[in-house]
Design an enzyme around this catalytic site. Structure first.
Site, short mmCIF file in Angstrom:
data_model
loop_
_atom_site.label_atom_id
_atom_site.label_comp_id
_atom_site.label_asym_id
_atom_site.label_seq_id
_atom_site.Cartn_x
_atom_site.Cartn_y
_atom_site.Cartn_z
N GLU B 76 0.81 -1.23 0.00
CA GLU B 76 0.00 0.00 0.00
C GLU B 76 0.84 1.27 0.00
O GLU B 76 0.39 2.30 -0.49
CB GLU B 76 -0.97 0.00 1.18
N PHE B 138 -11.64 -7.10 13.93
CA PHE B 138 -10.59 -7.59 13.03
C PHE B 138 -10.21 -6.49 12.04
O PHE B 138 -11.06 -5.90 11.40
CB PHE B 138 -11.10 -8.83 12.28
N GLN B 139 -8.92 -6.22 11.95
CA GLN B 139 -8.37 -5.20 11.05
C GLN B 139 -8.97 -3.82 11.27
O GLN B 139 -9.17 -3.07 10.33
CB GLN B 139 -8.51 -5.63 9.58
N LYS B 188 -17.49 -0.88 6.02
CA LYS B 188 -17.90 -1.88 5.04
C LYS B 188 -19.41 -1.90 4.83
O LYS B 188 -19.89 -2.06 3.70
CB LYS B 188 -17.42 -3.27 5.48
N MET B 505 24.27 9.38 2.21
CA MET B 505 23.96 10.64 2.89
C MET B 505 24.24 10.52 4.39
O MET B 505 24.74 11.45 5.02
CB MET B 505 22.50 11.02 2.62
C1 LIG Z 1 18.28 14.89 1.72
C2 LIG Z 1 17.54 16.17 1.47
C3 LIG Z 1 18.24 17.34 1.27
C4 LIG Z 1 17.57 18.52 0.96
N1 LIG Z 1 18.31 19.64 0.67
C5 LIG Z 1 17.67 20.74 0.17
C6 LIG Z 1 18.40 21.85 -0.32
O1 LIG Z 1 19.62 21.89 -0.31
N2 LIG Z 1 17.72 22.88 -0.83
C7 LIG Z 1 16.35 22.88 -0.90
O2 LIG Z 1 15.78 23.83 -1.43
N3 LIG Z 1 15.63 21.87 -0.40
C8 LIG Z 1 16.26 20.79 0.12
N4 LIG Z 1 15.51 19.73 0.56
C9 LIG Z 1 14.05 19.82 0.51
C10 LIG Z 1 13.48 20.52 1.74
O3 LIG Z 1 13.41 19.61 2.80
C11 LIG Z 1 12.04 21.06 1.44
O4 LIG Z 1 11.22 20.01 0.99
C12 LIG Z 1 12.02 22.10 0.36
O5 LIG Z 1 13.06 23.03 0.54
C13 LIG Z 1 10.68 22.84 0.36
O6 LIG Z 1 10.50 23.47 -0.85
P1 LIG Z 1 9.55 24.71 -1.03
O7 LIG Z 1 9.94 25.81 -0.12
O8 LIG Z 1 9.52 24.99 -2.48
O9 LIG Z 1 8.15 24.26 -0.48
P2 LIG Z 1 7.01 23.18 -0.91
O10 LIG Z 1 7.08 22.12 0.09
O11 LIG Z 1 7.08 22.86 -2.32
O12 LIG Z 1 5.79 24.08 -0.54
C14 LIG Z 1 5.15 24.87 -1.45
C15 LIG Z 1 4.78 26.23 -0.86
O13 LIG Z 1 4.00 26.88 -1.85
C16 LIG Z 1 2.72 27.16 -1.36
N5 LIG Z 1 1.76 26.94 -2.43
C17 LIG Z 1 1.19 25.79 -2.85
N6 LIG Z 1 0.35 26.02 -3.87
C18 LIG Z 1 0.39 27.34 -4.10
C19 LIG Z 1 -0.27 28.19 -5.02
N7 LIG Z 1 -1.13 27.72 -5.93
N8 LIG Z 1 0.01 29.51 -4.97
C20 LIG Z 1 0.87 30.02 -4.03
N9 LIG Z 1 1.52 29.26 -3.15
C21 LIG Z 1 1.29 27.93 -3.18
C22 LIG Z 1 2.49 26.27 -0.18
O14 LIG Z 1 1.58 26.86 0.71
C23 LIG Z 1 3.91 26.15 0.39
O15 LIG Z 1 4.19 27.24 1.24
C24 LIG Z 1 16.16 18.55 0.91
C25 LIG Z 1 15.47 17.38 1.16
C26 LIG Z 1 16.12 16.20 1.42
C27 LIG Z 1 15.33 14.96 1.63
C1 LIG Z 2 12.37 5.80 5.25
C2 LIG Z 2 13.63 6.50 5.59
N1 LIG Z 2 14.45 6.00 6.53
C3 LIG Z 2 15.61 6.64 6.82
C4 LIG Z 2 15.97 7.79 6.20
C5 LIG Z 2 17.27 8.52 6.55
N2 LIG Z 2 18.14 8.55 5.38
C6 LIG Z 2 18.28 9.62 4.58
S1 LIG Z 2 19.30 9.36 3.28
C7 LIG Z 2 19.62 7.79 3.78
C8 LIG Z 2 20.56 6.92 3.00
C9 LIG Z 2 20.12 6.62 1.62
O1 LIG Z 2 20.99 5.69 1.05
P1 LIG Z 2 20.95 5.34 -0.49
O2 LIG Z 2 19.57 5.08 -0.91
O3 LIG Z 2 21.96 4.27 -0.77
O4 LIG Z 2 21.38 6.71 -1.15
P2 LIG Z 2 22.81 7.44 -1.18
O5 LIG Z 2 22.77 8.49 -0.13
O6 LIG Z 2 23.85 6.42 -0.91
O7 LIG Z 2 22.90 8.02 -2.55
C10 LIG Z 2 18.94 7.50 4.96
C11 LIG Z 2 19.03 6.22 5.69
C12 LIG Z 2 15.04 8.31 5.25
N3 LIG Z 2 15.27 9.46 4.61
N4 LIG Z 2 13.91 7.64 4.94
#
Ligand SMILES: Cc1cc2nc3c(=O)[nH]c(=O)nc-3n(C[C@H](O)[C@H](O)[C@H](O)COP(=O)(O)OP(=O)(O)OC[C@H]3O[C@@H](n4cnc5c(N)ncnc54)[C@H](O)[C@@H]3O)c2cc1C
Ligand SMILES: Cc1ncc(C[n+]2csc(CCOP(=O)(O)OP(=O)(O)O)c2C)c(N)n1
Ligand SMILES: [Mg+2]
Lengths: 164, 598
Positions: B76, B138-139, B188, B505
């Site tokens: 799911e 159940f469930q 259900k 990472m």
């Molecule tokens: C490993 C990892 C590393 C990351 N590193 C970075 C990084 O270096 N840099 C980075 O930028 N992010 C990074 N992120 C992502 C970060 O965590 C956020 O998800 C991201 O920065 C959010 O993007 P955003 O501000 O565009 O917001 P979103 O989450 O895209 O939110 C959208 C915003 O727009 C608004 N909105 C929606 N619809 C409308 C509309 N029709 N009109 C006006 N407003 C609207 C919403 O209210 C909200 O405020 C990383 C994520 C991970 C997993």
């Molecule tokens: C479900 C979940 N568990 C744990 C994490 C924490 N986490 C972020 S990046 C990462 C490692 C990812 O490894 P891989 O898929 O091999 O990518 P790589 O960074 O090596 O490119 C982990 C464990 C997460 N983001 N999501």
């Protein structure tokens, strides 16, 4: 700062959980919360007392407004308002002297004695939170059997109301 | 009455009007049939689901329906990510159908993923029959309770009469305003095939408690324009909101007219074409040197549909210290949440930019061109650092080189989904997206396991396009079972796995902040991915030499009708640069050792 927030919301199962859940999920504190249906049974009116900086309160108001079932939100503390809370207090009242003293205090605070036994009085009192605090403080702690407070309800002063 | 079901283009008034006539002829349907009929009336193409006891009545109704295609996933979580990928790549609402209890809880991760990235989704979950609710049947799980913190809204439907109106509301809420997932929990007995009622799909819904504002305040927009035009060191910072509002064209007009530098968040990539010189790259933790430095020194910041996430701002006290900030967002709660702004504009990006462009037009886009010229000179010196530089003569495959090759081989036109980790950051940095809705990744929740199932949704929605899933060897194993779904529906996804044998990472953070103690981040006992792909009936390949990267990709992409899984054995020690440590300012970036050489 302490704020009293009024919320008008759909009277639906789970609506209260959404508000309570919002506060716990976002780490806001709830000092008290009261809720009951309004004259229009499809709507509930909630009064919520919280504390926070201006920034936090701004977020709280926005987040409450964002809940799909919330119709209107108002910070009562922004204007003149009335705040009332209900207190029910059960106190030991054995000697004649004790009974007179409690009766006198109750009168001063404009409370009512609503239940009497040979050993106790039950007092009903309404007012703003501080008044109730003062009353509870005036009673000898050792004599208090039970304190029940409803939490604050609030309404704005003047002829305008929070309606649909 | 629904006005402006703007952004997600999900329902149009005309077709509703045309259908009114047909609706006059009422038919009697059971609850299960009503669910399916409602989905049809919403124009749903695909349901991503998995059956079980509580939804069997609905599945039976589905069996008799020919218009809607049901995609049987293998878990799911996969259903939710697939619906999510479908939604992100099309702008339509993704639809999920799962059973009660474990089916519902398995869906939670995907629902939370969609919630944090504001993705429109309707998730129908089965529930135990109403007389049994609350009896630990159940469930049984309290799905409305469990999902409450990670949905835009949810409903429990207790009567057959409420199914249609509830689903109608669910779609409306999911797609309008700030989009998000909506759960509809249906016991259900409510879908009992023996109880039928006359059916009609409500055309209008009135919700007195929900009316998102889409049109911005003109006075505020005028103020914003004045501030923008007076800027000496302007910066435009845009995010996922531009993509969600389908406002890419308007953004391009704005930026081109103003000639101001633009940076985008991870979620915003593609809304403005990355290859354009006005684009200075992504900002934030792994953003470019030039983007972050320009943020640090700008005097006016225009934020559009971005939410000042901590990965973007770094330390708040050091964020854009010299800037006056304008923020356009449809969600008032996004404004001044983390960073106080000077000119808030509540409204949908498309509406607000339209108004803003008109006012700018009246003022002939009269910017301070001299100041702008100096500003660009400064930005170019930052850009000259070439902060994404990496060692190209390594005997090991560099992960960045793989992404560059994918970009080249797909001519930058692919739909790219990604998992979470280093590979995700390299994909964001090196695949230069030039259209919105092509970059599909979990930014807010950072859900490992998202890449493959979301690609399923993308591939179904875009059968004639190239769909690439960029993943890591740890992430892919979290939803690997969906390879079987891909086989069943013949989805020719290209899986590009950057295999560094580490949760890269995590390893990177351990190297930097825990004196290289690699506590449980080594991926021991990995399967043979080539054989694994083959056992699912797909093509598996392994590439181990740098000079084989492009040839391998050419070969894989030539197999148009096949899912090809390529295991790229990459340099395990490579790190993502630039990097801003959590809690530092934009000007305090670590650059790569290779970058320092520049
Ligand atoms: C490993 C990892 C590393 C990351 N590193 C970075 C990084 O270096 N840099 C980075 O930028 N992010 C990074 N992120 C992502 C970060 O965590 C956020 O998800 C991201 O920065 C959010 O993007 P955003 O501000 O565009 O917001 P979103 O989450 O895209 O939110 C959208 C915003 O727009 C608004 N909105 C929606 N619809 C409308 C509309 N029709 N009109 C006006 N407003 C609207 C919403 O209210 C909200 O405020 C990383 C994520 C991970 C997993
Ligand atoms: C479900 C979940 N568990 C744990 C994490 C924490 N986490 C972020 S990046 C990462 C490692 C990812 O490894 P891989 O898929 O091999 O990518 P790589 O960074 O090596 O490119 C982990 C464990 C997460 N983001 N999501
Ligand atoms: Mg890895």
């Amino acid at each position: 700062m302490r704020r009293i927030i009024s919320i008008l919301m759909e009277n639906e199962a789970g609506a209260l959980c959404r508000v309570a859940g919002l506060f716990s999920a976002r780490g806001y504190n709830i000092e008290s919360l009261t809720v009951a249906p309004t004259e229009d049974l499809s709507l509930s009116r909630m009064t919520l007392v919280t504390r926070g900086s201006d920034e936090i309160i701004e977020q709280i108001l926005k987040q409450l407004n964002k809940l799909v079932e919330v119709v209107k939100v108002m910070d009562l503390t922004e204007g003149f308002h009335i705040e009332r809370e209900l207190l029910l207090l059960k106190v030991k009242a054995k000697s004649a002297e004790q009974r007179t003293e409690i009766k006198r205090l109750t009168d001063i605070f404009r409370g009512k004695i609503v239940d009497v036994t040979e050993l106790s009085y039950t007092i009903e009192l309404t007012g703003a939170g501080e008044k109730l605090d003062a009353f509870v403080k005036a009673i000898d702690l050792g004599d208090i059997v039970e304190v029940v407070r409803s939490g604050s309800s609030g309404i704005s002063r003047g002829d305008k109301g929070m309606r649909l | 009455m629904i006005e402006n079901p703007h952004s997600c283009g999900y329902h149009d008034q005309l077709s509703v009007a045309a259908n009114d006539f047909l609706r006059e002829i009422k038919v009697e349907l059971s609850g299960g049939e009503i669910v399916i009929q409602c989905l049809k009336d919403e124009g749903v193409e695909y349901i991503f689901g998995y059956p079980g006891g509580a939804v069997l009545h609905i599945y039976d109704a589905l069996a008799k329906s020919v218009d809607i295609k049901h995609i049987l996933v293998r878990h799911e979580q996969g259903a939710t990510h697939a619906a999510d990928g479908y939604a992100r790549s099309t702008g339509k609402v993704g639809v999920v159908l799962v059973t009660s209890g474990p089916g519902a809880t398995n869906a939670i991760t995907g629902i939370a993923t969609a919630y944090l990235d504001s993705i429109p989704m309707v998730v129908v979950t089965g529930q135990v029959a109403t007389p049994w609710i609350g009896s630990d049947a159940f469930q049984e799980v309290d799905m409305v309770g469990i999902s409450r913190p990670c949905v835009k809204h949810n409903f429990l439907v207790k009567n057959i009469e409420d199914i249609a109106i509830t689903l109608r509301k669910a779609f409306y809420i999911a797609a309008s305003g700030r989009p998000g997932p909506v759960v509809v929990d249906i016991p259900k007995d409510v879908t009992d095939p023996n109880i039928k009622i006359p059916y009609s799909y409500p055309t209008n819904i009135a919700m007195r408690s929900y009316n998102p504002v889409v049109k911005g305040h003109i006075g505020q927009i005028k103020k914003a324009v004045d501030l923008l035009l007076a800027a000496k060191r302007p910066m435009i910072y845009t995010g996922g909101g531009v993509v969600l509002a389908n406002a890419s064209d308007l953004l391009i007009q704005l930026v081109r007219h103003l000639q101001y530098p633009i940076t985008q968040t991870l979620m915003g990539l593609g809304a403005y074409p990355a290859p354009d010189k006005l684009f200075v790259g992504m900002l934030g933790m792994h953003g470019t040197y030039e983007a972050n430095m320009a943020m640090h020194e700008c005097d006016v910041l225009l934020a559009i549909g971005a939410r000042f996430d901590d990965r973007v701002t770094g330390k708040i006290a050091l964020f854009c210290p010299e800037a006056k900030i304008i923020h356009i967002d449809v969600d008032p709660a996004s404004i001044s949440k983390n960073v106080r702004v000077d000119i808030p504009i509540v409204g949908s990006v498309d509406y607000v930019l339209n108004d803003m462009l008109k006012i700018l037009e009246e003022k002939s886009y009269a910017t301070d061109t001299d100041a702008l010229k100096q500003w660009w000179q400064k930005i170019e010196t930052w850009r000259a650092k070439d902060c994404l530089r990496y060692n190209k003569s390594s005997p090991l495959i560099k992960p960045q080189a793989v992404i560059e090759a994918v970009y080249k081989v797909t001519q930058g036109k692919a739909f790219v989904t990604s998992d979470v980790g280093q590979h995700q950051m390299w994909a964001a940095q090196f695949y230069h997206f030039d259209q919105p809705r092509r970059w599909i990744n979990s930014g807010g929740l950072g859900t490992m396991g998202f890449g493959l199932p979301s690609a399923v949704g993308v591939a179904l929605a875009h059968p004639d396009e190239q769909v690439v899933c960029i993943t890591g060897e740890a992430s892919i194993l979290m939803c690997i079972q969906e390879l079987s779904t891909c086989k069943q529906y013949g989805l020719p996804i290209k899986i590009i796995m950057l295999n560094n044998r580490y949760m890269g990472m995590v390893r990177q953070w351990q190297e930097f902040f825990y004196e290289s103690r690699y506590s449980h981040s080594y991926m021991d006992a990995l399967p043979d991915f080539v054989e694994l792909a083959q056992s699912f009936g797909h093509v598996g390949m392994r590439v181990e030499q740098p000079d084989q990267v492009e040839a391998g990709l050419e070969q894989a992409f030539a197999m148009k009708d096949q899912l090809v899984f390529i295991d790229f054995v990459t340099d395990p020690s490579e790190n993502v640069f630039p990097m801003i440590e959590a809690g530092k300012g934009h000007h305090e970036m670590h650059l790569s050792p290779a970058g320092e050489l520049a």
